[in-house]
Enzyme design. Structure first.
Site, PDB file in Angstrom:
ATOM      1  N   GLU A 152       0.826  -1.206   0.000  1.00 35.67           N
ATOM      2  CA  GLU A 152       0.000   0.000   0.000  1.00 35.67           C
ATOM      3  C   GLU A 152       0.862   1.259   0.000  1.00 35.67           C
ATOM      4  O   GLU A 152       0.554   2.235  -0.708  1.00 35.67           O
ATOM      5  CB  GLU A 152      -0.946  -0.022   1.194  1.00 35.67           C
ATOM      6  CG  GLU A 152      -2.020  -1.089   1.072  1.00 35.67           C
ATOM      7  CD  GLU A 152      -3.030  -1.075   2.202  1.00 35.67           C
ATOM      8  OE1 GLU A 152      -4.191  -1.441   1.955  1.00 35.67           O
ATOM      9  OE2 GLU A 152      -2.656  -0.691   3.328  1.00 35.67           O
ATOM     10  N   ALA A 163      -6.848  -5.506  12.838  1.00 35.28           N
ATOM     11  CA  ALA A 163      -7.819  -4.845  13.703  1.00 35.28           C
ATOM     12  C   ALA A 163      -9.026  -5.721  14.044  1.00 35.28           C
ATOM     13  O   ALA A 163      -9.452  -5.747  15.212  1.00 35.28           O
ATOM     14  CB  ALA A 163      -8.267  -3.535  13.068  1.00 35.28           C
TER      15      ALA A 163
END
Length: 419
Positions: free
Chosen positions: A168, A312
């Site tokens: 990313e 997460a």
């Protein structure tokens, strides 16, 4: 007497545990060395200038209002499990009845002191802003550099690690250079800039399906990245990256995204450790022989061989399970079944209007603008606070619609330019 709960770490797991315990008649104190909760999945965008740090950071005291929740700024330096106490760097000692440890991970340089000294990372706000400053400082230095070899070093950027963060950030950096160079740096030719991603394995995004790995490689190459597979970074002196078995790369900038390891305090806890120093827990995420201690998020490792990703969703699920178990114990209810992670899928953004996504439980795998749009929506939804969402939308609008970086300020020129 009110039972005291200490939560170490203010990331996804720590905050989720605190909120799950709110209003339960407990005295809950969350301890962190930063006074804000950080949305770490978007840190790479801070490093690439796509977001301002304030858009992904929320003050802890704003999140922990009422319901018996408290915040304490400080760094934990020692744990005394037999005495049920923790020690802070300011000399204070805090007792507890139950302890939730959610301290997360730190960057793993695998014992290489030279790389640790000279490479940059994306772990924390300061690190991300320093990396952004290094990129901009490199462009400034190259714009007036008369030595061709040194100019190439300033315009060469190497990223070690082909996981989601490395991929990313690589895409975001390539997009940044594609916009900035022709617009703001007429002294430089866009083709002079070189971004190299070094990956030890055979493909990018380990854990993704092979077609999505191939799509990620094709996209980054289309943006201009040079990919080196089956290659490891062995050394970096601030001027040259030594690779094995490939040739060395002259560069001033090495970005290290090649791995993480458990917070150093994890090594002081009793019991067996798993990969990366993670703590092996019982079926309810408790420390063996210390049922009053829960291990959450990135630090937890299954005792039955089940793979728990350091993401997460796992952090949130582990925190909620631990809170539910504690509530059931205190209220004399039937205990919930052992913790079982529900994989919600994986995704990564590859650049403007492109991403990859897979949801294995539904056997779904796809890429393109729809994956990018889903990534955008989920990340915006998970950012805490209306103000932060609006700041993020504003910065993304600047980036995606106006093709301009949201932040182009060098905040730490000394750190950014020193090799």
């Amino acid at each position: 007497m009110t039972e005291r709960i200490l939560i170490l770490g203010g990331g996804f797991a720590g905050n989720a545990a605190a909120h799950a315990l709110r209003g339960q008649g407990l005295e809950v104190t969350l301890i962190d060395q930063c006074n804000y909760h950080l949305f770490q999945p978007l840190l790479y965008q801070v490093a690439a200038g796509d977001l301002q740090a304030e858009a992904i950071a929320t003050p802890q005291r704003r999140l922990l209002r009422g319901g018996g929740l408290h915040f304490r700024l400080g760094r934990v330096v020692r744990l005394d499990l037999p005495q049920r106490a923790i020690f802070l760097d300011d000399g204070d000692t805090l007792p507890y009845d139950y302890l939730f440890i959610a301290l997360g991970t730190v960057t793993n340089f695998f014992g290489n002191a030279a790389i640790a000294s000279h490479a940059l990372q994306i772990k924390g706000v300061e690190a991300a802003e320093t990396l952004r400053s290094r990129i901009l400082t490199a462009l400034e230095a190259a714009s007036h550099c008369s030595d061709p070899a040194e100019r190439r070093r300033w315009l060469s950027f190497v990223i070690a690690g082909g996981g989601p963060t490395g991929v990313e950030f690589c895409g975001a950096l390539l997009e940044l250079l594609r916009v900035l160079l022709p617009r703001d740096y007429p002294e430089l030719q866009p083709e002079e800039a070189q971004v190299t991603l070094v990956q030890g394995g055979a493909g990018l995004l380990p854990g993704f399906a092979a077609p999505l790995q191939a799509q990620a490689a094709r996209k980054l190459q289309k943006l201009g990245a040079q990919l080196r597979f089956h290659t490891h970074v062995r050394d970096f002196d601030g001027r040259t990256v030594q690779c094995q078995p490939d040739a060395a790369i002259p560069t001033r900038t090495l970005v290290w995204t090649a791995g993480v390891t458990a917070n150093p305090l994890a090594a002081t806890l009793p019991g067996a450790k798993g990969p990366g120093g993670r703590i092996i827990v019982d079926p309810h995420l408790r420390l063996p022989e210390h049922p009053e201690v829960f291990i959450l998020g990135d630090l937890a490792c299954s005792s039955n061989g089940e793979f728990w990703p350091q993401v997460a969703p796992f952090a949130l699920q582990s925190a909620r399970h631990a809170a539910l178990l504690l509530q059931s114990q205190r209220q004399g209810r039937v205990l919930p079944p052992p913790f079982a992670y529900q994989d919600q899928g994986s995704m990564a953004v590859l650049g403007r209007f492109d991403g990859v996504c897979q949801i294995e439980r539904w056997h779904l795998r796809w890429h393109g603008w729809s994956a990018w749009l889903l990534w955008l929506g989920l990340h915006l939804y998970r950012i805490i606070g209306t103000r932060n969402r609006l700041l993020t939308l504003l910065d993304w609008g600047t980036d995606y619609l106006r093709h301009s970086a949201a932040v182009e300020i060098i905040r730490s020129p000394a750190n950014a330019s020193d090799p």
